[in-house]
Design a protein around this motif. Structure first.
Motif, PDB file in Angstrom:
ATOM      1  N   LEU A 260       8.325   3.686  -1.735  1.00 52.53           N
ATOM      2  CA  LEU A 260       7.033   4.047  -1.031  1.00 52.53           C
ATOM      3  C   LEU A 260       6.748   5.835  -1.313  1.00 52.53           C
ATOM      4  CD1 LEU A 260       7.406   1.429   1.622  1.00 52.53           C
ATOM      5  CD2 LEU A 260       5.772   1.383  -0.377  1.00 52.53           C
ATOM      6  N   ALA A 261       7.938   6.426  -0.845  1.00 52.48           N
ATOM      7  CA  ALA A 261       7.467   7.719  -0.703  1.00 52.48           C
ATOM      8  C   ALA A 261       7.382   8.411  -2.150  1.00 52.48           C
ATOM      9  CB  ALA A 261       8.901   8.436  -0.320  1.00 52.48           C
ATOM     10  N   ALA A 262       7.781   7.970  -3.187  1.00 49.03           N
ATOM     11  CA  ALA A 262       7.640   8.255  -4.518  1.00 49.03           C
ATOM     12  C   ALA A 262       6.215   7.868  -4.929  1.00 49.03           C
ATOM     13  CB  ALA A 262       8.762   7.673  -5.215  1.00 49.03           C
ATOM     14  N   VAL A 263       5.762   6.730  -4.600  1.00 46.13           N
ATOM     15  CA  VAL A 263       4.193   6.264  -5.009  1.00 46.13           C
ATOM     16  C   VAL A 263       3.574   7.214  -4.284  1.00 46.13           C
ATOM     17  CG1 VAL A 263       2.814   4.416  -4.882  1.00 46.13           C
ATOM     18  CG2 VAL A 263       5.163   4.117  -5.644  1.00 46.13           C
ATOM     19  N   SER A 264       3.499   7.442  -2.690  1.00 45.02           N
ATOM     20  CA  SER A 264       2.640   8.140  -2.247  1.00 45.02           C
ATOM     21  C   SER A 264       2.543   9.426  -2.589  1.00 45.02           C
ATOM     22  CB  SER A 264       3.105   8.160  -0.792  1.00 45.02           C
ATOM     23  OG  SER A 264       3.010   6.853  -0.212  1.00 45.02           O
ATOM     24  N   ALA A 265       3.779  10.093  -3.169  1.00 49.48           N
ATOM     25  CA  ALA A 265       3.682  11.498  -3.696  1.00 49.48           C
ATOM     26  C   ALA A 265       3.124  11.730  -5.053  1.00 49.48           C
ATOM     27  CB  ALA A 265       5.412  11.952  -3.912  1.00 49.48           C
ATOM     28  N   ALA A 266       3.288  10.580  -5.860  1.00 46.89           N
ATOM     29  CA  ALA A 266       2.770  10.701  -7.026  1.00 46.89           C
ATOM     30  C   ALA A 266       1.086  10.347  -7.104  1.00 46.89           C
ATOM     31  CB  ALA A 266       3.243   9.518  -8.017  1.00 46.89           C
ATOM     32  N   ALA A 267       0.508   9.594  -6.379  1.00 48.09           N
ATOM     33  CA  ALA A 267      -0.735   9.119  -6.102  1.00 48.09           C
ATOM     34  C   ALA A 267      -1.227   8.898  -4.424  1.00 48.09           C
ATOM     35  CB  ALA A 267      -1.076   7.787  -6.637  1.00 48.09           C
ATOM     36  N   PRO A 268      -1.106  10.090  -3.939  1.00 50.20           N
ATOM     37  CA  PRO A 268      -1.260  10.175  -2.484  1.00 50.20           C
ATOM     38  C   PRO A 268      -2.670   9.085  -1.820  1.00 50.20           C
ATOM     39  CG  PRO A 268      -0.995  12.395  -3.221  1.00 50.20           C
ATOM     40  CD  PRO A 268      -1.531  11.426  -4.356  1.00 50.20           C
ATOM     41  N   GLU A 269      -3.663   8.990  -2.613  1.00 52.25           N
ATOM     42  CA  GLU A 269      -4.620   8.077  -2.252  1.00 52.25           C
ATOM     43  C   GLU A 269      -4.697   6.815  -2.765  1.00 52.25           C
ATOM     44  OE1 GLU A 269      -7.390   8.764  -0.300  1.00 52.25           O
ATOM     45  OE2 GLU A 269      -6.187  10.641   0.204  1.00 52.25           O
ATOM     46  N   LEU A 270      -3.582   6.311  -3.627  1.00 53.16           N
ATOM     47  CA  LEU A 270      -3.807   4.896  -4.206  1.00 53.16           C
ATOM     48  C   LEU A 270      -3.443   4.058  -2.955  1.00 53.16           C
ATOM     49  CD1 LEU A 270      -3.636   3.049  -6.302  1.00 53.16           C
ATOM     50  CD2 LEU A 270      -1.435   3.525  -6.700  1.00 53.16           C
ATOM     51  N   LEU A 271      -2.329   3.888  -2.125  1.00 47.60           N
ATOM     52  CA  LEU A 271      -2.157   2.882  -1.231  1.00 47.60           C
ATOM     53  C   LEU A 271      -2.996   2.901   0.081  1.00 47.60           C
ATOM     54  CD1 LEU A 271       1.902   3.083  -1.094  1.00 47.60           C
ATOM     55  CD2 LEU A 271       0.292   1.941  -2.769  1.00 47.60           C
ATOM     56  N   PRO A 272      -3.460   4.296   0.483  1.00 45.10           N
ATOM     57  CA  PRO A 272      -4.327   4.244   1.541  1.00 45.10           C
ATOM     58  C   PRO A 272      -5.793   3.223   0.817  1.00 45.10           C
ATOM     59  CG  PRO A 272      -3.652   6.139   1.527  1.00 45.10           C
ATOM     60  CD  PRO A 272      -2.948   5.534   0.252  1.00 45.10           C
ATOM     61  N   LYS A 273      -6.353   3.447  -0.121  1.00 42.94           N
ATOM     62  CA  LYS A 273      -7.468   2.631  -0.762  1.00 42.94           C
ATOM     63  C   LYS A 273      -7.070   1.321  -0.859  1.00 42.94           C
ATOM     64  CE  LYS A 273      -9.296   6.313  -4.124  1.00 42.94           C
ATOM     65  NZ  LYS A 273      -9.752   6.708  -5.344  1.00 42.94           N
ATOM     66  N   VAL A 274      -6.011   0.967  -0.967  1.00 49.11           N
ATOM     67  CA  VAL A 274      -5.904  -0.567  -1.091  1.00 49.11           C
ATOM     68  C   VAL A 274      -5.928  -1.039   0.301  1.00 49.11           C
ATOM     69  CG1 VAL A 274      -4.128  -2.366  -1.359  1.00 49.11           C
ATOM     70  CG2 VAL A 274      -4.404  -0.557  -3.246  1.00 49.11           C
ATOM     71  N   SER A 275      -5.472  -0.283   1.424  1.00 51.67           N
ATOM     72  CA  SER A 275      -5.431  -0.594   2.641  1.00 51.67           C
ATOM     73  C   SER A 275      -6.853  -0.402   3.032  1.00 51.67           C
ATOM     74  CB  SER A 275      -4.553   0.258   3.686  1.00 51.67           C
ATOM     75  OG  SER A 275      -2.959   0.481   3.323  1.00 51.67           O
ATOM     76  N   ARG A 276      -7.608   0.348   2.933  1.00 52.70           N
ATOM     77  CA  ARG A 276      -8.970   0.557   3.497  1.00 52.70           C
ATOM     78  C   ARG A 276      -9.827  -0.784   2.776  1.00 52.70           C
ATOM     79  NH1 ARG A 276      -8.373   6.047   2.670  1.00 52.70           N
ATOM     80  NH2 ARG A 276      -9.401   5.827   0.590  1.00 52.70           N
ATOM     81  N   SER A 277      -9.648  -0.878   1.571  1.00 52.56           N
ATOM     82  CA  SER A 277     -10.481  -1.912   0.840  1.00 52.56           C
ATOM     83  C   SER A 277     -10.236  -3.248   0.654  1.00 52.56           C
ATOM     84  CB  SER A 277     -10.767  -1.609  -0.584  1.00 52.56           C
ATOM     85  OG  SER A 277      -9.791  -1.713  -1.414  1.00 52.56           O
ATOM     86  N   GLY A 278      -8.660  -3.594   1.152  1.00 51.42           N
ATOM     87  CA  GLY A 278      -8.166  -4.831   1.017  1.00 51.42           C
ATOM     88  C   GLY A 278      -8.083  -5.275  -0.588  1.00 51.42           C
ATOM     89  N   GLU A 279      -8.626  -4.517  -1.696  1.00 55.22           N
ATOM     90  CA  GLU A 279      -8.670  -4.796  -2.879  1.00 55.22           C
ATOM     91  C   GLU A 279      -7.609  -4.230  -3.738  1.00 55.22           C
ATOM     92  OE1 GLU A 279     -10.896  -7.214  -4.216  1.00 55.22           O
ATOM     93  OE2 GLU A 279     -12.203  -7.361  -2.284  1.00 55.22           O
ATOM     94  N   LEU A 280      -7.287  -4.834  -4.948  1.00 56.62           N
ATOM     95  CA  LEU A 280      -6.401  -4.323  -5.706  1.00 56.62           C
ATOM     96  C   LEU A 280      -6.982  -4.548  -7.146  1.00 56.62           C
ATOM     97  CD1 LEU A 280      -3.519  -2.684  -6.245  1.00 56.62           C
ATOM     98  CD2 LEU A 280      -2.666  -5.087  -6.651  1.00 56.62           C
ATOM     99  N   THR A 281      -7.556  -3.361  -7.762  1.00 50.62           N
ATOM    100  CA  THR A 281      -8.347  -3.648  -9.280  1.00 50.62           C
ATOM    101  C   THR A 281      -7.103  -3.572 -10.252  1.00 50.62           C
ATOM    102  OG1 THR A 281      -8.336  -1.215  -9.368  1.00 50.62           O
ATOM    103  CG2 THR A 281     -10.211  -2.485  -8.188  1.00 50.62           C
ATOM    104  N   GLU A 282      -7.519  -4.145 -11.374  1.00 48.29           N
ATOM    105  CA  GLU A 282      -6.525  -3.953 -12.440  1.00 48.29           C
ATOM    106  C   GLU A 282      -5.921  -2.616 -12.693  1.00 48.29           C
ATOM    107  OE1 GLU A 282      -7.906  -5.865 -15.978  1.00 48.29           O
ATOM    108  OE2 GLU A 282      -8.483  -8.047 -14.798  1.00 48.29           O
ATOM    109  N   ALA A 283      -6.886  -1.438 -12.716  1.00 49.83           N
ATOM    110  CA  ALA A 283      -6.440  -0.128 -12.878  1.00 49.83           C
ATOM    111  C   ALA A 283      -5.579   0.393 -11.777  1.00 49.83           C
ATOM    112  CB  ALA A 283      -7.670   0.606 -12.900  1.00 49.83           C
TER     113      ALA A 283
END
Length: 304
Positions: A260-283
């Protein structure tokens, strides 16, 4: 407490000459729980109320003189187990697998002498749980064997479900987010299949262990939706199979934290976007898999 209250009320009724017959206890118990659950959501002003009820489930383990390190097939036949259960037990015996309590627990078969409703306890042994779960919006089963095995929390996903949205005419009558559904479509079925030591393939068991590892939460700090999706995606996609299979519980827990730390470091906005939208796009899913593979490759290189 609710079950004790019900049983106390039955005893008082019997003392007053009103005996509750076995054939009517179920409907009376349902009426008792129905009054409780209906009153819980009736609030003036339209506010919603969440009611959490805790009920003891019948044990799957034999106790006292009935307890044994291993059972014979005749013990189950004498206790009038179902033909389906007996068939699975015969298959185990044919493979030379001892019918020990741990094996029975993996199969979800109660031990003879446990008093469980699916064993020798009869339907009345689990009537209180059955009637209550039929009235509420969902239930979570905390498993005795899983707790003994160190699972935290000891939730059995194969026996837990939500009824929110059943019968609804709304377009989205589900209780979970689209992101969560995207990474858990076959999870329940996979875990149920892996629980059968007779029919389960080694690869299924390894995949199930990876899924179970991400469902554990020994640290009670809340986990965001994005973080849950990231871990479940890695497990259900098979990316964690080898990593979890070669580590103990403590090392696996640290691996998942580092992931989780590595994903957050590589893409800081990725997981927060999923949390806010409740969606997971193919991209987003593809990006998440990419970061997960990169992290695991680095880990493999460091431990290899």
């Amino acid at each position: 407490p609710l079950l004790r209250l019900w049983r106390a009320a039955v005893r008082v009724g019997e003392e007053l000459g009103r005996v509750v017959r076995p054939e009517e206890e179920g409907s009376m118990l349902r009426g008792f729980y129905s009054c409780l659950t209906e009153r819980a959501h009736r609030r003036l002003g339209g506010e919603s109320v969440t009611l959490l009820l805790l009920q003891p489930s019948p044990s799957v383990r034999a106790s006292g003189a009935a307890a044994s390190d291993a059972f014979a097939l005749g013990d189950f036949e004498a206790a009038c187990f179902s033909q389906r259960a007996l068939g699975r037990l015969r298959a185990l015996e044919a493979k030379g697998i001892a019918l020990t309590p741990p094996v029975l627990e993996k199969l979800g078969i109660p031990a003879p002498g446990s008093g469980h409703p699916r064993a020798d306890g009869g339907r009345a042994a689990g009537a209180h749980v059955e009637e209550l779960t039929s009235l509420v919006d969902g239930h979570i089963e905390l498993s005795e064997p899983l707790a003994a095995a160190g699972r935290s929390p000891p939730i059995d996903p194969t026996q837990s479900l939500t009824r929110i949205g059943v019968g609804s005419t709304k377009l989205r009558p589900t209780a979970s987010s689209a992101a969560m559904r995207a990474v858990t479509r076959a999870l329940r079925l996979e875990l149920a299949s892996a629980a059968d030591p007779v029919a389960c393939e080694p690869a299924q068991r390894i995949r199930a262990d990876a899924c179970i590892s991400v469902l554990q939460q020994p640290d009670t700090t809340p986990v965001s939706l994005g973080e849950q999706v990231a871990l479940l995606s890695a497990a259900t996609d098979g990316l964690l199979d080898e990593a979890v299979h070669t580590r103990d519980a403590a090392a696996t827990d640290q691996l998942l934290r580092d992931l989780l730390a590595a994903v957050s470091a590589a893409a800081p906005e990725l997981l927060p976007k999923v949390s806010r939208s409740g969606e997971l796009t193919e991209a987003q899913a593809a990006e998440l898999r990419g970061h997960t593979r990169e992290f695991l490759a680095r880990e493999e290189g460091q431990t290899g």
